[in-house]
Write an enzyme that holds these catalytic residues in place. Sequence first.
Site, PDB file in Angstrom:
ATOM      1  N   ASP A 270       0.826  -1.209   0.000  1.00 48.16           N
ATOM      2  CA  ASP A 270       0.000   0.000   0.000  1.00 48.16           C
ATOM      3  C   ASP A 270       0.865   1.267   0.000  1.00 48.16           C
ATOM      4  O   ASP A 270       1.641   1.498   0.931  1.00 48.16           O
ATOM      5  CB  ASP A 270      -0.892  -0.053   1.253  1.00 48.16           C
ATOM      6  N   ASP A 330     -10.565   4.005  -1.666  1.00 44.71           N
ATOM      7  CA  ASP A 330     -11.164   2.963  -0.821  1.00 44.71           C
ATOM      8  C   ASP A 330     -12.682   2.874  -0.992  1.00 44.71           C
ATOM      9  O   ASP A 330     -13.376   3.884  -1.015  1.00 44.71           O
ATOM     10  CB  ASP A 330     -10.879   3.259   0.654  1.00 44.71           C
TER      11      ASP A 330
HETATM   12  C1  GLA Z   1      -5.625   1.970   2.609  1.00 45.67           C
HETATM   13  C2  GLA Z   1      -6.098   0.859   1.693  1.00 45.67           C
HETATM   14  C3  GLA Z   1      -7.151   0.050   2.407  1.00 45.67           C
HETATM   15  C4  GLA Z   1      -6.576  -0.521   3.699  1.00 45.67           C
HETATM   16  C5  GLA Z   1      -6.041   0.611   4.559  1.00 45.67           C
HETATM   17  C6  GLA Z   1      -5.282   0.079   5.763  1.00 45.67           C
HETATM   18  O1  GLA Z   1      -6.614   2.907   2.866  1.00 45.67           O
HETATM   19  O2  GLA Z   1      -6.583   1.376   0.492  1.00 45.67           O
HETATM   20  O3  GLA Z   1      -7.611  -0.994   1.569  1.00 45.67           O
HETATM   21  O4  GLA Z   1      -5.570  -1.440   3.385  1.00 45.67           O
HETATM   22  O5  GLA Z   1      -5.152   1.427   3.836  1.00 45.67           O
HETATM   23  O6  GLA Z   1      -4.727   1.090   6.519  1.00 45.67           O
END
Ligand code: GLA
Length: 506
Positions: A270, A330
């Site tokens: 990420d 997200d």
């Molecule tokens: C980001 C990702 C999510 C999740 C969070 C965890 O927002 O896009 O899918 O993994 O981090 O902190």
Amino acid sequence: MTKRKMKGLRIVLLAIAVAGSCAAADLTGNWVVTDPLNDGTVRRAYFDLKQEGDRITGHIRLTQFYYNITESTGGPDGFTVTGTMKDDKVVRRVTYEGKLVGDDLHLLARHGKGIPAIEMLAHRAPPGEGAMPPKLPLPALHKVSYNGLAKTPPMGWNSWNKLASRVDDAAVRAAADAMASNGMKEAGYLYVNIDDTWQGERDAQGYILPNKKFPDMKALADYVHSKGLKIGIYSSPGPNTCAGYEGSYAHEEQDARTYAQWGIDYLKYDWCGARNIYADDEMQAVYQKMGDALAASGRPIVYSLCQYGRADVWKWGPEVGGNLWRTTGDIRDSWESMSKIGFSQSDLAPYAGPGHWNDPDMLEIGNGRMTNIEYQTHMSLWSILAAPLLAGNDLQHMSPEILAMLTNHDVIAVDQDPAGKQGRCLWKSGEQEAWVKDLADGSRAIGIFNRADDSADVRVKWPDLGFKKAPHHARDLWSHTTVKVKGPEYAATVPGHGVVLLLVGK
Ligand code: GLA
């Protein structure tokens, strides 16, 4: 001591006291707020301040977030600073009020309307501690060989959507138990993925340790494997993850080897904490670094790129060894979020294929804030998109309807079709859309979606769906019945936010 000497000493002491009080009354310096969490990790916020008259400049680092101080008023007896952080098109701001009390800085965080102010106490820290580390040298671009995995879109479960930071060893075991026994495993769900918040500190040799919530990662991996399932983990190329935990910055190879040694089968990587260090056009090299590290780890590990669709990732995702890449921000458990994401994916169809998939984010099915009709649309749309199917709900406590939805073999077969072609939107009229996915055996899956709130009578002409000849029958993949579809157009009443999902033979 003579009178003259005494007077001299008094002057020196006075000068020291004045100098001391001046220094103490100056906000200039590096300040740290330390916040121990229940999982044994410690969160630190740094305020690197420079006071020049009534102006305060410097930086605020809240683990993964790095703000430049852009506005300030006041001084040691009472001040306000605002930090600004630009990320892609988003501008984030934080505001702190504070004053110097003795040797400490008393702070009040004001993170926005409706969010209660948080009191904090900052102590002086050595200069430079907590500063955002520099960019690492970036490797020259090259192609990372395909790892042979994810020939169809990955299926499984991920902890984030339901549990966020509440994920722990017991929750992962429970998810594996449920998946192995409730029919999901037979339906194709394989990966049990731990998302953010598993990380602890690094040991003296730099090896990453899990935090208190995960006493033994290898034992957990063994357990998940004993159920005939695979296990995934999460990290970031930055020093910190999105939730502020330890990232893989400067430890990429070492972490990949650790994951392999634990028996990890899937890594979600990420961007988050890397955004303060690298520019978007350096992303490919940064992701390649971990792609190379996974390839050298000696274990086949699915590589999931999570950088919210930035930098046209679909154009270079396979080059860095990526098996899937996020195409959007997200998802949330709401019709607005899910439909906005899902229905915006048509143009990315050419980039999906066996081994490398567009990822419109994990499923929210069963998390409670959408209706079952909307969840059915979610499942249908994701399957037409050949999207990874990573359930994000409580697998132990779901209704029979939700379980049936997640394990609908007919719908999953559309998602998992071996040709790996992503469907596209071929017809649109107002809020109704028809999406078509070509399947390996020459048949086609057709989703007639109604994005309106109220039910709608939809009529689509077969040529608009790419059919030269009108078919005679189709299989409805939710009712599992064969329906007659005579005539030059297909007509159906589709509920508001609902779908009719059909399989039409060659
Ligand atoms: C980001 C990702 C999510 C999740 C969070 C965890 O927002 O896009 O899918 O993994 O981090 O902190």
